[in-house]
Design an enzyme around this catalytic site. Structure first.
Site, PDB file in Angstrom:
ATOM      1  CD  GLU A 106      -3.515  -6.357   2.858  1.00 23.14           C
ATOM      2  OE1 GLU A 106      -4.337  -5.538   3.003  1.00 23.14           O
ATOM      3  OE2 GLU A 106      -2.359  -5.704   2.840  1.00 23.14           O
ATOM      4  CD  GLU A 164      -2.885  -1.338   1.819  1.00 25.14           C
ATOM      5  OE1 GLU A 164      -2.589  -0.893   3.272  1.00 25.14           O
ATOM      6  OE2 GLU A 164      -4.156  -1.353   2.052  1.00 25.14           O
TER       7      GLU A 164
HETATM    8  C1  BGP Z   1      -4.270  -3.049   5.069  1.00 23.85           C
HETATM    9  C2  BGP Z   1      -2.649  -3.354   5.269  1.00 23.85           C
HETATM   10  C3  BGP Z   1      -2.884  -4.939   5.752  1.00 23.85           C
HETATM   11  C4  BGP Z   1      -4.091  -4.931   6.656  1.00 23.85           C
HETATM   12  C5  BGP Z   1      -5.245  -4.525   6.850  1.00 23.85           C
HETATM   13  C6  BGP Z   1      -6.967  -4.467   7.327  1.00 23.85           C
HETATM   14  O1  BGP Z   1      -3.986  -2.026   4.499  1.00 23.85           O
HETATM   15  O2  BGP Z   1      -1.879  -3.775   4.110  1.00 23.85           O
HETATM   16  O3  BGP Z   1      -1.627  -4.518   7.116  1.00 23.85           O
HETATM   17  O4  BGP Z   1      -4.502  -4.439   8.527  1.00 23.85           O
HETATM   18  O5  BGP Z   1      -4.607  -3.180   6.137  1.00 23.85           O
HETATM   19  O6  BGP Z   1      -6.378  -3.043   7.936  1.00 23.85           O
HETATM   20  P1  BGP Z   1      -7.022  -3.129   9.425  1.00 23.85           P
HETATM   21  O7  BGP Z   1      -5.645  -4.295  10.640  1.00 23.85           O
HETATM   22  O8  BGP Z   1      -6.361  -2.065  10.119  1.00 23.85           O
HETATM   23  O9  BGP Z   1      -8.043  -3.753   9.813  1.00 23.85           O
END
Ligand code: BGP
Length: 490
Positions: free
Chosen positions: A386, A193
């Site tokens: 993701e 990201e």
């Molecule tokens: C993205 C990241 C991940 C993951 C996901 C969920 O931004 O790349 O690392 O964590 O989001 O976000 P969160 O864990 O803040 O709910």
């Protein structure tokens, strides 16, 4: 004659994803140095619409964290102890039937301070055993070089990615792991990201915000160095491993216009173009005009060195990786549309969509929109690295977790993904976030659970870390085993 039911390609990679800083723990074991993730404290979130107050740390807070040698209060120091439990976790993932496993290498396990001359062999050995075992299980490693976990020393002593010398430290790190794991790892992602450096400068770019300084200027300078570093890593990967495929990784947030008013349509288009400008640099090899105009309007001056433009142009990526969680809505005048949806990245609420308990608006059709859009823009293979639902799971008295909401979320998104493939989009795979419950990136909570496997640990690190497959584990196993046909089961 009914139209044929869309299908997934036979070589589609079904998988799950985690990240070192949210799962491994063992923050000071095996020769590992402190990373920026290790200084982010657990804070009880007052609200989730502005993540900044959860992820930004001051110099004083960093000093306190460095003085604290324990793990209490710093959830990313213990994660879910994947560092010691990875073999049994991989056995569970093999039972799930996955064909790809995405994780990241903690840079500070390989170069504890980031500017070390020699790598830490214990760190290399850990990942070599992990990737070798994945291969033995017939699982494709998908490895992120930098996932919010740069060595803290590079932040405190050099100023993070804003400092040009960090490019050469990253180049040394990338060359070390690309060479060591050539043949073991064929799918690489450079920066997780990468656009997060703009909205979360500390976790994305190692930038400590200070009063009176132009954070946006600093973030764009850091981003330029990250783009150069990504191109250098891409160049090296292709030199050391002919089979290696390198992808960029974008937090893709598709923006819809709040109304059909031309001003709102232009607002949404601008947000989309700014979000896609990051993949534009990785894929097309140059900054788009809209970004250069933005710099001029904001008085931002990005220092580039001779040769940078050639590097970016000559070493573009092989595929486009991205995360997809939600869509957003843009309005020329947000005040006309009430409060924001509490989304990660702002915008206004979409009245047609439900939101998760953390305010992320759930939009499966937005994934089909995103896939079509990225394919028509780049004509490069796409990889959803993701996608998942962060939710409060209820553990029944018999220990089971009936996460029907997570099944519904993944099913709806996978059905739209299958439609996009039928629309002609080339998609390499889907690594769901996440294989097991791990520490949330934004809130450092365990209670924001994403896993197909429940992990017994709470927000302050209490628990036995026992892994228990949820109802979604059995569902996803059937989906993988049937190459997606089980999506239609009732
Ligand atoms: C993205 C990241 C991940 C993951 C996901 C969920 O931004 O790349 O690392 O964590 O989001 O976000 P969160 O864990 O803040 O709910």
């Amino acid at each position: 004659m009914p139209p044929p039911t869309p299908t997934f390609p036979d070589d589609f990679l079904w998988g799950v994803a985690i990240a070192a800083n949210q799962a491994e723990g063992a923050f000071d074991e095996g020769g590992k140095g402190l990373s920026q993730a290790d200084v982010i404290p657990h804070r009880t979130p007052s609200d989730y619409s502005d993540l900044g107050h959860l992820l930004r740390v001051s110099e004083a807070e960093i000093a306190d964290a460095v003085a604290e040698r324990g793990t209490r209060g710093y959830p990313k120091r213990y994660g879910v102890d994947f560092y010691h439990r990875w073999e049994s976790d991989l056995e569970l993932f093999a039972e799930l039937g996955i064909e790809a496993f995405r994780t990241s290498i903690a840079w500070s396990r390989i170069f504890p301070n980031g500017d070390d001359q020699q790598p830490n062999e214990e760190g290399l050995d850990f990942y070599e055993r992990l990737f070798t075992r994945l291969r033995e299980l017939g699982i494709e490693p998908v490895v992120t070089l930098s996932h919010y976990e740069m060595p803290l020393h590079l932040v405190t002593a050099y100023g993070g990615w804003e400092h040009r010398e960090v490019v050469s430290f990253f180049e040394r790190y990338a060359d070390t792991v690309l060479t060591r794991f050539a043949g073991l790892v064929d799918y690489w992602l450079t920066f997780n990201e990468i656009n997060s450096t703009l909205f979360e400068p500390f976790t994305g770019g190692g930038i400590i915000e200070r009063e009176g300084e132009n954070t946006r200027q600093r973030a764009f300078q850091a981003l330029h160095h990250q783009f150069v570093a990504s191109a250098l890593a891409t160049k090296r990967a292709h030199e050391v491993s002919p089979s290696a495929r390198v992808g960029c990784m974008l937090a893709r947030t598709a923006f819809y216009p709040a109304t059909c008013a031309p001003e709102d349509v232009l607002a949404a288009q601008r947000e989309n173009e700014m979000n896609l400008s990051f993949t534009d640099v990785h894929v097309r090899g140059e900054y788009p005009g809209l970004v250069r105009r933005h710099w001029a309007e904001q008085g931002i001056e990005v220092t580039m060195e001779p040769g940078d433009a050639d590097l970016l142009r000559e070493h573009t990526v092989d595929f486009v990786g991205f995360s997809y969680y939600m869509s957003l809505v843009a309005a020329a005048d947000p005040a006309e549309h009430g409060t924001t949806g509490g989304n990660l990245l702002g915008g206004v609420s979409n009245p047609y969509l439900e939101a998760s308990e953390w305010g992320w608006q759930i939009d499966p059709k937005g994934l089909r929109y995103t896939l079509r859009d990225l394919w028509s823009r780049y004509q490069l293979p796409l990889f959803i690295v993701e996608n998942g639902l962060g939710a409060v799971d209820v553990v029944a008295t018999d220990g089971t977790v009936h996460d029907d909401d997570r099944i519904a979320y993944h099913r709806a998104h996978l059905v739209e993904l299958r439609e996009a493939i039928a629309d002609g989009v080339e998609v390499l795979g889907y690594t769901a976030w996440s294989g097991l419950d791990i520490v949330s990136f934004s809130t450092s909570q365990m209670s924001k659970r994403y896993g197909f496997i429940h992990v017994d640990q709470d927000d302050v690190g209490d628990g036995r870390l026992v892994r228990t497959p949820k109802k979604s584990f059995g569902w996803y196993r059937r989906v993988i085993a049937s190459n997606g046909e089980a999506l239609d089961e009732r």
